[in-house]
Design an enzyme around this catalytic site. Structure first.
Site, PDB file in Angstrom:
ATOM      1  N   GLY A  29       0.307  -1.086  -0.082  1.00 48.74           N
ATOM      2  CA  GLY A  29      -0.055   0.443   0.119  1.00 48.74           C
ATOM      3  C   GLY A  29       0.578   1.282  -0.494  1.00 48.74           C
ATOM      4  O   GLY A  29       0.164   1.876   0.547  1.00 48.74           O
ATOM      5  N   ASP A  39       0.124  -1.426  -4.480  1.00 54.80           N
ATOM      6  CA  ASP A  39      -0.577  -0.673  -4.506  1.00 54.80           C
ATOM      7  C   ASP A  39      -1.431  -0.926  -5.887  1.00 54.80           C
ATOM      8  O   ASP A  39      -1.368  -2.114  -6.844  1.00 54.80           O
ATOM      9  CB  ASP A  39      -0.099   1.192  -4.375  1.00 54.80           C
ATOM     10  CG  ASP A  39      -1.216   1.624  -3.460  1.00 54.80           C
ATOM     11  OD1 ASP A  39      -2.257   1.461  -3.737  1.00 54.80           O
ATOM     12  OD2 ASP A  39      -0.906   2.107  -2.595  1.00 54.80           O
ATOM     13  N   ARG A  79       2.518   1.780   6.144  1.00 49.58           N
ATOM     14  CA  ARG A  79       2.388   2.491   7.155  1.00 49.58           C
ATOM     15  C   ARG A  79       0.756   3.222   6.724  1.00 49.58           C
ATOM     16  O   ARG A  79       0.246   3.526   5.079  1.00 49.58           O
ATOM     17  CB  ARG A  79       3.453   3.522   5.409  1.00 49.58           C
ATOM     18  CG  ARG A  79       2.685   5.334   6.336  1.00 49.58           C
ATOM     19  CD  ARG A  79       3.990   6.576   5.175  1.00 49.58           C
ATOM     20  NE  ARG A  79       3.779   7.687   6.142  1.00 49.58           N
ATOM     21  CZ  ARG A  79       5.091   8.153   6.490  1.00 49.58           C
ATOM     22  NH1 ARG A  79       5.551   7.248   7.386  1.00 49.58           N
ATOM     23  NH2 ARG A  79       4.988   9.193   7.211  1.00 49.58           N
ATOM     24  N   HIS A  90      -4.880   1.106   9.767  1.00 49.47           N
ATOM     25  CA  HIS A  90      -5.901   2.271  10.519  1.00 49.47           C
ATOM     26  C   HIS A  90      -7.554   2.590  10.121  1.00 49.47           C
ATOM     27  O   HIS A  90      -8.027   2.934  10.716  1.00 49.47           O
ATOM     28  CB  HIS A  90      -5.144   3.642  11.087  1.00 49.47           C
ATOM     29  CG  HIS A  90      -5.465   4.732  10.433  1.00 49.47           C
ATOM     30  ND1 HIS A  90      -5.228   5.765  11.064  1.00 49.47           N
ATOM     31  CD2 HIS A  90      -5.182   4.574   9.409  1.00 49.47           C
ATOM     32  CE1 HIS A  90      -4.758   6.926   9.367  1.00 49.47           C
ATOM     33  NE2 HIS A  90      -4.565   5.448   8.352  1.00 49.47           N
TER      34      HIS A  90
END
Length: 415
Positions: free
Chosen positions: A248, A271, A312, A316
């Site tokens: 990503g 990605d 990174r 979340h």
């Protein structure tokens, strides 16, 4: 024993710490803080002056508590339901750009620029002056820029950030409780406040994919934060590794920084296809033999064998059930001793909840809930997450480099 006079304590603390800050500014010829149009956009406190940054945080925290104490519980419970309506209107009708910094305008001038009538302009602008220090009206009917609107008018990145916060994040927050009621305890990213605010059944990512202009605006909101590596290069033994995958990794800024510093390390950036194509086109020629780009969906099995798999600010964005899938999909490629590094904030424990950093982290945590049903995580939750994904992960712990926002969270694959 006499009760502690908290307001006197806070007042004394504010005076003492403000004096320390002011002396530092004077000694270093730093202009005193101001909200005039020509004021510095941010306080120039170098990283080496950690005690001044601590003093600043202490003053801000004390001022917030003192204001709350002197307001009182009953008044504090009153919600300012008009708080940001004027700011949103100013941005939408570009009133901040209706006249140049250093010049003046009038309500009539803003009316002619925007097409709104003078009465509405007057109400909006005066509301923004009183609530947010937007503009100044030192002479009746004569409007000048304040430091805030001067910055908005001249800094496209700052302006874009505020637009995204008010047009995308704020409506999602208003609808978050409705989403929690409609979809109790959901971990799906299309059952959120953002989904309801957009009258959709899609996730935020899907909505932005369908509306490229909004997606681009949202991407630019986070582009500035991707430039700093939070001491990742200094605080991890990259020199001992031969290969890493930046999962990503967008346009590869982190992988490129690592490759530049550690010439024996090969990096793969993964990605979505369009992002990878853009990143590859921007790769410096001298790194073509050590940095490569690969289209890959991290919800599918990882095809690349490497020493380190780096994430990174990825986890979340996802609820636990999806983070577990991401980790499980690494298993096919991992060999004993391979590491997973997760680089993002960790929610503070109770002992640190009164700090400004804790406030920012917890605000972001709730923000992830309203946007994606995702979350920031506490320290103990990382060990639990790896354990739930696969018992062959051995959680190694986490540490936060001095001065960094993000933590370096690490686990080893034992095979």
């Amino acid at each position: 024993m006499a009760p502690i006079n908290r307001i006197a304590q806070l007042s004394s603390l504010i005076a003492q710490q403000t004096t320390i800050i002011d002396d530092f500014f004077t000694h270093n010829n730093i202009p005193t803080p101001s909200l005039n149009p020509d004021a510095l956009h941010s306080l120039h406190i170098p990283d080496s002056a950690a005690h001044i940054k601590a003093a600043r945080d202490a003053v801000i925290e004390a001022c917030s508590e003192l204001k709350a104490l002197l307001t009182g519980p009953k008044e504090l419970l009153k919600f300012n339901w008009t708080a940001y309506v004027s700011v949103k209107a100013i941005l939408r009708f570009k009133l901040d750009r209706s006249f140049a910094v250093g010049e003046t305008t009038s309500f009539e001038g803003m009316s002619e620029y925007s097409g709104l009538n003078v009465k509405i302009i007057r109400r909006i602008v005066r509301h923004a002056i009183l609530n947010h220090r937007f503009f100044e009206e030192n002479v009746p009917g004569v409007i000048t820029h304040s430091a805030l609107t001067a910055l908005l008018a001249t800094n496209a990145a700052v302006r874009n950030s505020l637009v995204v916060e008010l047009d995308e994040f704020w409506p999602a927050g208003v609808k978050m409780a409705d989403a929690m009621e409609k979809w109790p305890n959901s971990e799906e990213n299309n059952e959120t406040g953002f989904t309801l605010a957009n009258n959709s059944n899609k996730s935020m990512f899907s909505i932005f994919a369908d509306e490229p202009e909004r997606g681009d605006r949202f991407g630019r909101y986070f582009s500035g934060s991707n430039s700093a590596v939070d001491r990742l290069l200094e605080e991890y033994p990259w020199g001992e590794k031969a290969s890493m995958v930046d999962v990503g990794g967008s346009h590869g800024s982190i992988a490129i920084s690592i490759a530049e510093r550690f010439p024996n390390l090969k990096c793969v950036v993964q990605d979505l296809p369009d992002t990878i194509s853009e990143g590859a086109s921007l790769l410096p020629a001298h790194l073509h033999d050590r940095v490569s780009f690969m289209a890959h969906d991290f919800f599918t099995p990882q095809p690349v064998i490497a020493d380190v798999y780096y994430f990174r600010s990825i986890f979340h964005n996802w609820a636990d059930k999806y983070c577990i899938k991401i980790l499980q999909n690494l298993a096919p490629a991992m060999r004993p001793g391979a590491r997973v590094i997760i680089h993002e904030r960790i929610l503070p424990g109770l002992e640190k909840l009164d700090s400004l950093d804790a406030l920012r982290a917890i605000n972001l945590d709730v923000g992830m809930q309203q946007l994606l049903n995702a979350q920031q995580r506490e320290m103990h939750e990382w060990a639990e997450l790896f354990g739930r994904a696969d018992p062959r992960f051995r959680y190694l712990g986490a540490h936060q480099p001095h001065g960094a926002i993000r933590w370096i969270i690490e686990a080893e694959w034992q095979g």
